[in-house]
Every structure is written in structure tokens, then in C-alpha cells.
Design a protein around this motif. Structure first.
Motif, PDB file in Angstrom:
ATOM      1  N   ASP A 194      44.194  30.665  36.284  1.00  0.00           N
ATOM      2  CA  ASP A 194      43.253  31.091  36.802  1.00  0.00           C
ATOM      3  C   ASP A 194      42.989  31.163  38.436  1.00  0.00           C
ATOM      4  O   ASP A 194      42.372  31.805  39.052  1.00  0.00           O
ATOM      5  N   THR A 198      41.694  34.496  40.357  1.00  0.00           N
ATOM      6  CA  THR A 198      40.682  34.325  41.498  1.00  0.00           C
ATOM      7  C   THR A 198      41.483  35.389  42.262  1.00  0.00           C
ATOM      8  O   THR A 198      40.547  36.142  43.146  1.00  0.00           O
ATOM      9  N   ARG A 201      40.311  38.804  41.995  1.00  0.00           N
ATOM     10  CA  ARG A 201      38.935  38.870  42.459  1.00  0.00           C
ATOM     11  C   ARG A 201      38.955  39.131  43.901  1.00  0.00           C
ATOM     12  O   ARG A 201      38.326  40.202  44.392  1.00  0.00           O
ATOM     13  N   GLU A 207      36.507  41.127  38.336  1.00  0.00           N
ATOM     14  CA  GLU A 207      35.909  40.057  37.690  1.00  0.00           C
ATOM     15  C   GLU A 207      35.737  40.439  36.074  1.00  0.00           C
ATOM     16  O   GLU A 207      34.761  40.967  35.853  1.00  0.00           O
TER      17      GLU A 207
END
Length: 241
Positions: A194, A198, A201, A207
Motif C-alpha cells: 500500500d 501511495t 499516486r 489511483e
């Protein structure tokens, strides 16, 4: 005192179980299977079961590891069968070996992760992966037990590749699903899939429209030739020959 090393998988709905839930289920299964687990000393003895680099909650895994100290010699194959039969569906024992020295946690230097991103745009994912890999640093923030921490998510990522088994000719009903495969070194603080998402992004505005489906495929010592994790049980098996 004999030490047994266990590789197990966390599948299906059990991926949503927390590490505490898994450890409680494991302790109950050890008792149910009649494994003569050793206990710590002191006023509140605990079964001597140690876990190494557990996957986060909501993440599936094919390569979770723990070590059990037993008070009398046990056949690892028998322990594998009895323990597997005593665990709930979704926690599956893959292999049990006798420890032949060394620290199991020290062998788990990196993990291979597969991240499935349903309905994500393959072209956008490809651009984001390129941006991430060319960056010198990608700083992300995540809440930890010690509060909010900021750290570099780029340096721990040894490889990041993109696959897309989405729509093909004659199969228009098959949904698009971008697949990311990453090899991540075990650093401190740990860089998780994760965190990499991130980072994608932050560097490229990527996203995914749906929650990711994350699975750990392997973890072990880094092979200098392949750059991938090797089998952490290899030396234990060699020592039993």
C-alpha cells in the motif's frame, strides 16, 4: 529442545484476520493437534511460538512463517498433517521442517507481492510504474504504532513490473485487471504494497478505482543472481540429509 519451522498460507476470508487472530487460532490448533509445545518460564508461561514478518491484515499470503519449540522430538511431516487438520479453513500448513541453526527472521530479507487492481487503466499504471522507478526518492506517510511516519518507499523496491490479463479479442466480458508484481526488501520501517500504491499516486496521480487485492507470493533470503527471494528452508532441508 527441538525447533520446528512452519510455512503456512493465509487464503480466502482469512486474509481479513489480524495477526492476533491468526496467533490465537494457531495456539488453539497446536493444543488440538497434541503437539508437545514448550512453554516459557515465569509466572505466566506462554507457548514458545514465534512469528516472522507477518503479512498485514486484509492481505493474503502463500508464504507466512513461524517457529515452534517442542519439548520432545517430533516428526515434522506428522506435525504438518496434524496442525493443518486442526486449523480453520483458509489457514493452510504448507511445510514443516526441523530448524538446523540460524535465525529464521534473519533469512526473510525480501518479499514478492502480487497486487491486483480491478478496473484500473493499464496505460496509466504503466506510466506510473515508469515514474516511480525513475525517481530517486518517493516519500510517503503512514500511521504506525509510533504515530505518523514519513519515509522513502522507493529504495526498498527492488523490482516493479506490470502485467494486464484484461480484455482480449473475443472475450469482451472479461474485466480489465492490472497486476503489479513487486519485490520489496524488508527495511525499517517496512515498506508495504500500500505504500508503493501511495507512491504511484504521488508521482503520477495513479489511483485505482477499486480496492487492491494483495497477495504475498514468497519471502526469503535475497538471491544475488536473480534478485528474488530464495527458499528460506533450503539450509534446513540440507542439514537433514
Amino acid at each position: 529442545m527441538q525447533r520446528l519451522r512452519v510455512r503456512y498460507a493465509k487464503r480466502g476470508r482469512m486474509r481479513f484476520a489480524s495477526h492476533r487472530d491468526i496467533s490465537r487460532a494457531m495456539e488453539r490448533a497446536v493444543r488440538r493437534a497434541g503437539i508437545p509445545v514448550a512453554y516459557s518460564g515465569g509466572f505466566t508461561p506462554h507457548p514458545r511460538i514465534s512469528y516472522a514478518s507477518a503479512a498485514p491484515t486484509a492481505v493474503a499470503s502463500e508464504a507466512e512463517y513461524l517457529e515452534i519449540a517442542v519439548s520432545e522430538p517430533c516428526d515434522p511431516r506428522r506435525v504438518r498433517d496434524d496442525l493443518d487438520a486442526s486449523l480453520p479453513a483458509g489457514i493452510d500448513v504448507i511445510e514443516v521442517v526441523e530448524a538446523r541453526g540460524g535465525n529464521l527472521a534473519d533469512r526473510l530479507e525480501a518479499s514478492v507481492w502480487e497486487v491486483r487492481l480491478p478496473d484500473a487503466d493499464p496505460a496509466a499504471a504503466e506510466r506510473a510504474v515508469k515514474e516511480f522507478l525513475t525517481a530517486d526518492r518517493v516519500e510517503v506517510e503512514r500511521m504506525t504504532k509510533k504515530g505518523m511516519r514519513r519515509f522513502d518507499a522507493r529504495q526498498a523496491v527492488l523490482s516493479l513490473t506490470l502485467g494486464n490479463p484484461g480484455n482480449t479479442a473475443g472475450q469482451e466480458t472479461v474485466p480489465v485487471c492490472v497486476i503489479l508484481r513487486m519485490v520489496v526488501r524488508h527495511d525499517t520501517p517496512a515498506v508495504r504494497p500500500d505504500d508503493v500504491l501511495t507512491g504511484l499516486r504521488l508521482v503520477a496521480g495513479f489511483e485505482p478505482p477499486s480496492p487492491p487485492e494483495v497477495t504475498r507470493l514468497a519471502q526469503g533470503p535475497l538471491d544475488e543472481v536473480t534478485g528474488e527471494p530464495a527458499d528460506p528452508f533450503a539450509s534446513d532441508r540440507a542439514g537433514s540429509d
